[in-house]
Design a protein around this motif. Structure first.
Motif, PDB file in Angstrom:
ATOM      1  N   ILE A 271      -2.973   5.182  -5.013  1.00 30.37           N
ATOM      2  CA  ILE A 271      -3.628   5.763  -6.185  1.00 30.37           C
ATOM      3  C   ILE A 271      -2.840   5.410  -7.440  1.00 30.37           C
ATOM      4  O   ILE A 271      -1.615   5.271  -7.423  1.00 30.37           O
ATOM      5  N   ASP A 272      -3.554   5.278  -8.568  1.00 33.42           N
ATOM      6  CA  ASP A 272      -2.954   4.760  -9.798  1.00 33.42           C
ATOM      7  C   ASP A 272      -1.804   5.614 -10.306  1.00 33.42           C
ATOM      8  O   ASP A 272      -0.760   5.084 -10.703  1.00 33.42           O
ATOM      9  N   TYR A 273      -1.962   6.957 -10.306  1.00 34.38           N
ATOM     10  CA  TYR A 273      -0.897   7.765 -10.903  1.00 34.38           C
ATOM     11  C   TYR A 273       0.359   7.766 -10.048  1.00 34.38           C
ATOM     12  O   TYR A 273       1.464   7.982 -10.549  1.00 34.38           O
ATOM     13  N   VAL A 274       0.234   7.527  -8.727  1.00 35.31           N
ATOM     14  CA  VAL A 274       1.426   7.390  -7.899  1.00 35.31           C
ATOM     15  C   VAL A 274       2.119   6.068  -8.199  1.00 35.31           C
ATOM     16  O   VAL A 274       3.357   6.000  -8.309  1.00 35.31           O
ATOM     17  N   ARG A 275       1.346   5.009  -8.361  1.00 30.12           N
ATOM     18  CA  ARG A 275       1.933   3.713  -8.727  1.00 30.12           C
ATOM     19  C   ARG A 275       2.572   3.788 -10.111  1.00 30.12           C
ATOM     20  O   ARG A 275       3.627   3.174 -10.359  1.00 30.12           O
ATOM     21  N   ALA A 276       1.954   4.534 -11.028  1.00 32.59           N
ATOM     22  CA  ALA A 276       2.535   4.676 -12.364  1.00 32.59           C
ATOM     23  C   ALA A 276       3.861   5.416 -12.300  1.00 32.59           C
ATOM     24  O   ALA A 276       4.818   5.068 -13.007  1.00 32.59           O
ATOM     25  N   ALA A 277       3.937   6.470 -11.453  1.00 33.54           N
ATOM     26  CA  ALA A 277       5.194   7.196 -11.305  1.00 33.54           C
ATOM     27  C   ALA A 277       6.283   6.296 -10.728  1.00 33.54           C
ATOM     28  O   ALA A 277       7.453   6.373 -11.130  1.00 33.54           O
ATOM     29  N   MET A 278       5.907   5.417  -9.788  1.00 40.14           N
ATOM     30  CA  MET A 278       6.878   4.464  -9.253  1.00 40.14           C
ATOM     31  C   MET A 278       7.331   3.488 -10.330  1.00 40.14           C
ATOM     32  O   MET A 278       8.515   3.115 -10.406  1.00 40.14           O
ATOM     33  N   ALA A 279       6.389   3.072 -11.187  1.00 39.57           N
ATOM     34  CA  ALA A 279       6.710   2.071 -12.197  1.00 39.57           C
ATOM     35  C   ALA A 279       7.671   2.595 -13.254  1.00 39.57           C
ATOM     36  O   ALA A 279       8.514   1.850 -13.757  1.00 39.57           O
ATOM     37  N   VAL A 280       7.575   3.874 -13.598  1.00 37.53           N
ATOM     38  CA  VAL A 280       8.465   4.426 -14.619  1.00 37.53           C
ATOM     39  C   VAL A 280       9.793   4.856 -14.037  1.00 37.53           C
ATOM     40  O   VAL A 280      10.634   5.406 -14.757  1.00 37.53           O
ATOM     41  N   ASP A 284      11.833   9.151  -5.287  1.00 36.94           N
ATOM     42  CA  ASP A 284      10.912   9.378  -4.166  1.00 36.94           C
ATOM     43  C   ASP A 284      10.663  10.853  -3.934  1.00 36.94           C
ATOM     44  O   ASP A 284       9.535  11.269  -3.623  1.00 36.94           O
ATOM     45  N   GLY A 285      11.715  11.657  -4.072  1.00 35.46           N
ATOM     46  CA  GLY A 285      11.541  13.092  -3.869  1.00 35.46           C
ATOM     47  C   GLY A 285      10.581  13.699  -4.869  1.00 35.46           C
ATOM     48  O   GLY A 285       9.737  14.533  -4.517  1.00 35.46           O
ATOM     49  N   ARG A 286      10.674  13.293  -6.129  1.00 34.77           N
ATOM     50  CA  ARG A 286       9.770  13.818  -7.157  1.00 34.77           C
ATOM     51  C   ARG A 286       8.332  13.376  -6.891  1.00 34.77           C
ATOM     52  O   ARG A 286       7.391  14.163  -7.033  1.00 34.77           O
ATOM     53  N   VAL A 292       2.261  13.641  -3.944  1.00 33.39           N
ATOM     54  CA  VAL A 292       1.739  13.436  -2.588  1.00 33.39           C
ATOM     55  C   VAL A 292       1.481  14.770  -1.895  1.00 33.39           C
ATOM     56  O   VAL A 292       0.384  15.022  -1.385  1.00 33.39           O
ATOM     57  N   LEU A 293       2.497  15.637  -1.870  1.00 38.61           N
ATOM     58  CA  LEU A 293       2.384  16.888  -1.125  1.00 38.61           C
ATOM     59  C   LEU A 293       1.238  17.779  -1.603  1.00 38.61           C
ATOM     60  O   LEU A 293       0.492  18.311  -0.767  1.00 38.61           O
ATOM     61  N   PRO A 294       1.027  17.991  -2.936  1.00 38.59           N
ATOM     62  CA  PRO A 294      -0.107  18.845  -3.345  1.00 38.59           C
ATOM     63  C   PRO A 294      -1.459  18.314  -2.884  1.00 38.59           C
ATOM     64  O   PRO A 294      -2.363  19.106  -2.599  1.00 38.59           O
TER      65      PRO A 294
END
Length: 379
Positions: A271-280, A284-286, A292-294
């Motif tokens: 999903i885009d917002y997970v990829r965006a979080a990885m990009a910035v 992994d914990g955050r 992911v968890l919610p």
């Protein structure tokens, strides 16, 4: 002032009164509850589950008789009626005890029993009966219902040892529900953690972890339950049996949930917002805790509500075979051991009363899980 909009408070109030769209933002839990409360089976299941948990916590208060004290064996269930032979119809029920008559059965030559219609006994709320300690601390003899004359009341009769079935079924709900809730807690925790870790990390870790899951899923569970249960000596204390049953159920039950959570986590990674979080550069914990968890939690909650009935049925089956709870503990499965022969069922059918508690529990949690499944699914 012709080019400016004049504020009219009366018109603004009228617009808010006419508008049917809420101007307040609602979070995901509020939206789930808004959809869930429209489900009639789900609300019925929620009320029944809440009632079952409440009764199990205050089991001694709701049990009218001492669940471990022997009375007369195989007493028939007392008749509960709103009709008093002396006063007519009453707003609150009365009790008619079962007594022996002067007639005999022509086949078995046993005395024929029937309700004593000449001596109705009032049923009182918050009356006094056997002594117990509330939460193990407060000594009291008050109960939710009790016989008005201070005598015995057997709503579902007694078993072969003379113990009150209704009181034992209420007390046994503690053990049966405790096994289910503790087991599902372990299953949920282990399955969710393993599933998220396997789906998010991927690679070699996911490869080997899935082989472990497949090995656990390949075991025939019922024969394995019986084989593992025989490892404990018969003379072992009851708490050891209880702990072992919980560990066995949890050890074999987390694999299926982890496989489901893994598939949901793998789809979340794209999903885009997970990829965006990885990009910035988010850790992994955050990412797991905030993104992911919610999104996986809704599926986990539904799995929990649908998994509890299966554990209740499994505990009842193992208890019926004598591989779960041991006396002096009380559970629904252990109570069903008395109904092991057709002759007993034919002569004393009220021995099967604990089945009704099992069916009610299974229906309540299944209805609750079905309503939650519809509420948390946006499609």
């Amino acid at each position: 002032m012709s080019g400016q909009h004049m504020f009219d408070p009366e018109q603004e109030a009228e617009d808010q009164r006419i508008s049917t769209v809420s101007t307040e933002s609602q979070g995901y839990p509020a939206l789930v509850w808004r959809r869930f409360r429209k489900s009639v089976p789900g609300m019925i299941g929620l009320v029944l589950v809440g009632t079952l948990l409440f009764v199990s916590v205050f089991a001694s208060f709701f049990a009218p008789m001492d669940p471990k004290k022997p009375y007369s064996a195989f007493i028939r269930p007392d008749r509960i009626s709103f009709h008093d032979t002396h006063r007519g119809w009453r707003p609150w029920p009365v009790l008619y005890r079962i007594t022996e008559t002067d007639e005999f059965d022509p086949i078995t030559y046993q005395p024929i029993t029937g309700p004593d219609m000449e001596n109705p006994v009032p049923i009182r709320l918050f009356g006094k009966s056997w002594n117990y300690r509330l939460f193990g601390l407060i000594p009291t003899s008050r109960h939710f219902i009790a016989a008005g004359d201070g005598g015995e009341i057997h709503i579902l009769g007694t078993d072969k040892l003379g113990r009150d079935i209704f009181s034992r079924a209420i007390t046994g709900s503690r053990i049966s529900l405790a096994i289910a809730l503790i087991s599902i807690s372990f299953i949920t925790t282990i399955g969710t953690l393993v599933g998220i870790a396997s789906g998010y990390i991927g690679g070699r870790f996911d490869l080997w972890m899935q082989r472990v899951v497949e090995v656990i899923l390949a075991f025939p569970q019922l024969p394995l339950y019986l084989a593992l249960a025989t490892l404990i000596p018969v003379t072992a204390p009851s708490w050891l049996f209880l702990t072992f049953v919980v560990l066995v159920i949890a050890g074999l039950g987390w694999a299926q949930l982890s496989r489901e959570v893994r598939s949901k986590t793998m789809s979340m990674r794209r999903i885009d917002y997970v990829r965006a979080a990885m990009a910035v550069g988010a850790g992994d914990g955050r990412i797991i805790l905030r993104h992911v968890l919610p999104n996986v939690l809704s599926h986990v909650i539904v799995s929990v509500t649908l998994g509890i009935p299966s554990i209740v049925l499994l505990e009842s089956f193992l208890g019926f075979l004598g591989f779960a709870v041991k006396p002096p503990m009380i559970s629904w499965g252990l109570m069903l051991q008395d109904a092991g022969t057709f002759s007993v069922i034919g002569s004393y059918p009220w021995i099967l009363s604990p089945v009704a508690f099992v069916l009610l529990t299974v229906f309540a949690f299944n209805a609750l899980g079905d309503g939650l499944r519809d509420a948390v699914d946006p499609y």
